[in-house]
Design an enzyme around this catalytic site. Structure first.
Site, PDB file in Angstrom:
ATOM      1  N   ALA A  30      82.960  75.270  52.976  1.00 11.47           N
ATOM      2  CA  ALA A  30      83.587  76.448  52.377  1.00 11.47           C
ATOM      3  C   ALA A  30      82.811  76.906  51.157  1.00 11.47           C
ATOM      4  O   ALA A  30      81.897  77.724  51.264  1.00 11.47           O
ATOM      5  CB  ALA A  30      85.039  76.134  52.013  1.00 11.47           C
ATOM      6  N   ARG A  31      83.184  76.376  49.992  1.00 13.24           N
ATOM      7  CA  ARG A  31      82.496  76.639  48.731  1.00 13.24           C
ATOM      8  C   ARG A  31      82.237  75.300  48.071  1.00 13.24           C
ATOM      9  O   ARG A  31      83.076  74.402  48.110  1.00 13.24           O
ATOM     10  CB  ARG A  31      83.373  77.470  47.788  1.00 13.24           C
ATOM     11  N   GLU A  60      74.805  74.819  43.153  1.00 10.80           N
ATOM     12  CA  GLU A  60      73.611  75.106  43.947  1.00 10.80           C
ATOM     13  C   GLU A  60      72.567  75.808  43.091  1.00 10.80           C
ATOM     14  O   GLU A  60      72.933  76.642  42.270  1.00 10.80           O
ATOM     15  CB  GLU A  60      73.979  75.986  45.143  1.00 10.80           C
ATOM     16  N   HIS A  78      73.368  75.655  54.102  1.00 11.18           N
ATOM     17  CA  HIS A  78      74.482  76.500  54.547  1.00 11.18           C
ATOM     18  C   HIS A  78      73.906  77.655  55.381  1.00 11.18           C
ATOM     19  O   HIS A  78      73.628  78.722  54.876  1.00 11.18           O
ATOM     20  CB  HIS A  78      75.214  77.040  53.308  1.00 11.18           C
ATOM     21  N   THR A  81      75.338  81.118  59.734  1.00 16.51           N
ATOM     22  CA  THR A  81      75.234  82.506  60.197  1.00 16.51           C
ATOM     23  C   THR A  81      73.809  82.896  60.568  1.00 16.51           C
ATOM     24  O   THR A  81      73.542  84.059  60.827  1.00 16.51           O
ATOM     25  CB  THR A  81      75.748  83.484  59.119  1.00 16.51           C
TER      26      THR A  81
END
Length: 117
Positions: A30-31, A60, A78, A81
């Site tokens: 998620a975060r 990050e 991450h 996508t």
């Protein structure tokens, strides 16, 4: 920090780890700041958390050294996508949002913090 980020920062920390069964597996996609990384490292070191899989990090691109040194932690970028299909679907969604905004004044996916704009 946006409103939703403020509301989700460190929602998993020492008190939450203390309530968990021993030997759990934690996954965060998620975060990064959803999990207190220092508390996660402590939980990993104590055995409360057996392993963790993370593709987001609290600060990050910096990653807590305790996560990097632990062989039971899987750290990946991450990049969920980064497929042609997902990027095409996101482009189509964005174009549909623009079309709806122009034609109806409403959005397909309004952002809660901007609902009144």
């Amino acid at each position: 920090m946006g409103l939703s980020q403020k509301n989700t920062r460190h929602i998993i920390g020492k008190p939450e780890f203390d309530k968990m069964k021993d030997g759990v597996v934690i996954v965060n996609t998620a975060r990064g700041a959803v999990i207190d990384e220092a508390a996660l490292v402590d939980a990993l070191d104590s055995g409360k958390v057996y392993s963790a899989g993370l593709d987001v990090f609290e600060e990050e691109p910096k990653i807590h050294p305790g996560l990097v040194r632990n062989p039971n932690v899987l750290l990946v970028p991450h990049m969920g996508t980064w497929t042609v299909e997902t990027q095409t679907a996101m482009e189509e969604w964005a174009m549909e949002n623009v079309r709806l905004a122009i034609e109806t004044g409403k959005l397909k996916s309004p952002v809660p913090e901007q609902a009144d704009l």
